[in-house]
Design a protein around this motif. Structure first.
Motif, PDB file in Angstrom:
ATOM      1  N   VAL A 180       0.842  -1.202   0.000  1.00  0.00           N
ATOM      2  CA  VAL A 180       0.000   0.000   0.000  1.00  0.00           C
ATOM      3  C   VAL A 180       0.874   1.247   0.000  1.00  0.00           C
ATOM      4  N   VAL A 181       1.888   1.263   0.848  1.00  0.00           N
ATOM      5  CA  VAL A 181       2.799   2.418   0.914  1.00  0.00           C
ATOM      6  C   VAL A 181       3.554   2.562  -0.400  1.00  0.00           C
ATOM      7  N   LYS A 182       4.014   1.444  -0.946  1.00  0.00           N
ATOM      8  CA  LYS A 182       4.737   1.481  -2.215  1.00  0.00           C
ATOM      9  C   LYS A 182       3.842   2.024  -3.326  1.00  0.00           C
ATOM     10  N   LYS A 183       2.576   1.602  -3.360  1.00  0.00           N
ATOM     11  CA  LYS A 183       1.628   2.085  -4.372  1.00  0.00           C
ATOM     12  C   LYS A 183       1.402   3.585  -4.211  1.00  0.00           C
ATOM     13  N   MET A 184       1.315   4.064  -2.961  1.00  0.00           N
ATOM     14  CA  MET A 184       1.145   5.498  -2.718  1.00  0.00           C
ATOM     15  C   MET A 184       2.363   6.276  -3.195  1.00  0.00           C
ATOM     16  N   MET A 185       3.557   5.746  -2.962  1.00  0.00           N
ATOM     17  CA  MET A 185       4.775   6.416  -3.412  1.00  0.00           C
ATOM     18  C   MET A 185       4.846   6.449  -4.933  1.00  0.00           C
ATOM     19  N   ILE A 186       4.458   5.362  -5.580  1.00  0.00           N
ATOM     20  CA  ILE A 186       4.434   5.323  -7.050  1.00  0.00           C
ATOM     21  C   ILE A 186       3.465   6.357  -7.583  1.00  0.00           C
ATOM     22  N   ALA A 201      10.735   4.573  -8.193  1.00  0.00           N
ATOM     23  CA  ALA A 201      10.776   5.523  -9.310  1.00  0.00           C
ATOM     24  C   ALA A 201      10.720   4.788 -10.642  1.00  0.00           C
ATOM     25  N   ASN A 202      11.435   3.692 -10.750  1.00  0.00           N
ATOM     26  CA  ASN A 202      11.442   2.927 -11.990  1.00  0.00           C
ATOM     27  C   ASN A 202      10.038   2.409 -12.298  1.00  0.00           C
ATOM     28  N   ALA A 203       9.333   1.914 -11.290  1.00  0.00           N
ATOM     29  CA  ALA A 203       7.967   1.425 -11.491  1.00  0.00           C
ATOM     30  C   ALA A 203       7.037   2.560 -11.894  1.00  0.00           C
ATOM     31  N   ALA A 204       7.148   3.711 -11.236  1.00  0.00           N
ATOM     32  CA  ALA A 204       6.281   4.852 -11.544  1.00  0.00           C
ATOM     33  C   ALA A 204       6.542   5.386 -12.940  1.00  0.00           C
ATOM     34  N   LEU A 205       7.811   5.493 -13.326  1.00  0.00           N
ATOM     35  CA  LEU A 205       8.149   6.042 -14.633  1.00  0.00           C
ATOM     36  C   LEU A 205       7.818   5.065 -15.758  1.00  0.00           C
ATOM     37  N   ARG A 206       7.944   3.774 -15.506  1.00  0.00           N
ATOM     38  CA  ARG A 206       7.570   2.782 -16.520  1.00  0.00           C
ATOM     39  C   ARG A 206       6.081   2.870 -16.835  1.00  0.00           C
ATOM     40  N   GLU A 207       5.272   3.189 -15.833  1.00  0.00           N
ATOM     41  CA  GLU A 207       3.822   3.318 -16.040  1.00  0.00           C
ATOM     42  C   GLU A 207       3.479   4.462 -16.982  1.00  0.00           C
ATOM     43  N   HIS A 243      14.507  25.561  -7.355  1.00  0.00           N
ATOM     44  CA  HIS A 243      13.106  25.949  -7.191  1.00  0.00           C
ATOM     45  C   HIS A 243      12.855  27.343  -7.760  1.00  0.00           C
ATOM     46  N   SER A 244      13.797  28.258  -7.557  1.00  0.00           N
ATOM     47  CA  SER A 244      13.640  29.618  -8.078  1.00  0.00           C
ATOM     48  C   SER A 244      13.685  29.645  -9.608  1.00  0.00           C
ATOM     49  N   LYS A 245      14.283  28.634 -10.210  1.00  0.00           N
ATOM     50  CA  LYS A 245      14.356  28.553 -11.673  1.00  0.00           C
ATOM     51  C   LYS A 245      13.297  27.615 -12.246  1.00  0.00           C
ATOM     52  N   LYS A 246      12.297  27.291 -11.414  1.00  0.00           N
ATOM     53  CA  LYS A 246      11.172  26.442 -11.807  1.00  0.00           C
ATOM     54  C   LYS A 246      11.602  25.041 -12.242  1.00  0.00           C
ATOM     55  N   ILE A 247      12.591  24.516 -11.547  1.00  0.00           N
ATOM     56  CA  ILE A 247      13.057  23.153 -11.777  1.00  0.00           C
ATOM     57  C   ILE A 247      12.685  22.328 -10.547  1.00  0.00           C
ATOM     58  N   SER A 248      11.982  21.227 -10.783  1.00  0.00           N
ATOM     59  CA  SER A 248      11.553  20.357  -9.690  1.00  0.00           C
ATOM     60  C   SER A 248      12.633  19.328  -9.391  1.00  0.00           C
ATOM     61  N   VAL A 249      12.850  19.072  -8.107  1.00  0.00           N
ATOM     62  CA  VAL A 249      13.871  18.132  -7.641  1.00  0.00           C
ATOM     63  C   VAL A 249      13.187  17.117  -6.734  1.00  0.00           C
ATOM     64  N   LEU A 250      13.442  15.843  -6.984  1.00  0.00           N
ATOM     65  CA  LEU A 250      12.813  14.802  -6.182  1.00  0.00           C
ATOM     66  C   LEU A 250      13.794  13.665  -5.935  1.00  0.00           C
ATOM     67  N   GLY A 251      14.123  13.442  -4.666  1.00  0.00           N
ATOM     68  CA  GLY A 251      14.936  12.293  -4.287  1.00  0.00           C
ATOM     69  C   GLY A 251      14.052  11.058  -4.275  1.00  0.00           C
ATOM     70  N   VAL A 252      14.489   9.987  -4.895  1.00  0.00           N
ATOM     71  CA  VAL A 252      13.631   8.815  -5.063  1.00  0.00           C
ATOM     72  C   VAL A 252      14.345   7.527  -4.689  1.00  0.00           C
ATOM     73  N   ARG A 253      13.540   6.522  -4.404  1.00  0.00           N
ATOM     74  CA  ARG A 253      14.035   5.149  -4.313  1.00  0.00           C
ATOM     75  C   ARG A 253      13.987   4.597  -5.725  1.00  0.00           C
ATOM     76  N   ASN A 254      15.049   3.941  -6.132  1.00  0.00           N
ATOM     77  CA  ASN A 254      15.164   3.499  -7.524  1.00  0.00           C
ATOM     78  C   ASN A 254      14.041   2.574  -7.969  1.00  0.00           C
ATOM     79  N   SER A 255      13.721   1.573  -7.187  1.00  0.00           N
ATOM     80  CA  SER A 255      12.697   0.608  -7.601  1.00  0.00           C
ATOM     81  C   SER A 255      11.329   1.271  -7.722  1.00  0.00           C
TER      82      SER A 255
END
Length: 170
Positions: free
Chosen positions: A4-10, A58-64, A44-56
């Motif tokens: 459930v937590v993993k799905k929420m993070m994805i 992030a990989n699952a979310a981006l593959r979707e 942030h001031s240059k409108k660039i988003s930064v996100l620290g992620v867990r690889n697995s």
């Protein structure tokens, strides 16, 4: 971590990235906290988003959403996206590498095409969207400008000769 937590993070990663398909992956693990905070505020001031992620995750979310960053998502990873185009994003990241010495580019994606760290460096040196549009407009307008210059040059010469003849006859 529960499913459930993993799905929420994805879902959070997929929502955060949204429609962006041009992403860069960085390794910010060796950057100290003060420098990392300053760098994040600058991005942030240059409108660039930064996100620290867990690889697995992030990989699952981006593959979707159709992005494959599996080659770049190894070790500690931070995903960045935004700016006006991918070239501006690459420029900002490469410029920030000079200030933040421990930050490293691992790769990225450009419209679904995987990029290596050297490709990101090359991309940062290429002209951006505004520069390309400016060059295109200049090329389109140059024949008209040349014609106008030729007509005005000859017309100015003729007008000067007519005026000198008129002054002599008076």
């Amino acid at each position: 971590m529960s499913k459930v937590v993993k799905k929420m993070m994805i879902d959070d990663i997929r929502t955060a990235v949204g429609e962006h398909r041009d992403l860069l992956v960085l390794d910010a693990s060796k950057v100290d906290a003060v420098s990392a905070n300053k760098w994040r505020l600058l991005m942030h001031s240059k409108k660039i988003s930064v996100l620290g992620v867990r690889n697995s995750v992030a990989n699952a979310a981006l593959r979707e959403v159709g992005i494959d960053l599996a080659d770049s998502l190894k070790g500690p990873s931070t995903i960045v996206w935004g700016a006006e185009d991918v070239v501006a994003l690459a420029r900002e990241i490469v410029d920030s590498l000079k200030d933040c010495k421990n930050l490293a580019v691992k790769g990225g994606t450009l419209s679904g095409t995987a990029l290596s760290a050297s490709d990101v460096e090359k991309l940062s040196k290429s002209p951006g969207r505004k520069e390309v549009l400016g060059q295109l407009v200049g090329l389109i307008l140059s024949p008209g400008a040349n014609l106008a210059g030729a007509l005005l040059g000859a017309g100015g010469t003729l007008a000067g000769q007519v005026q000198s003849v008129a002054e002599k006859t008076e």
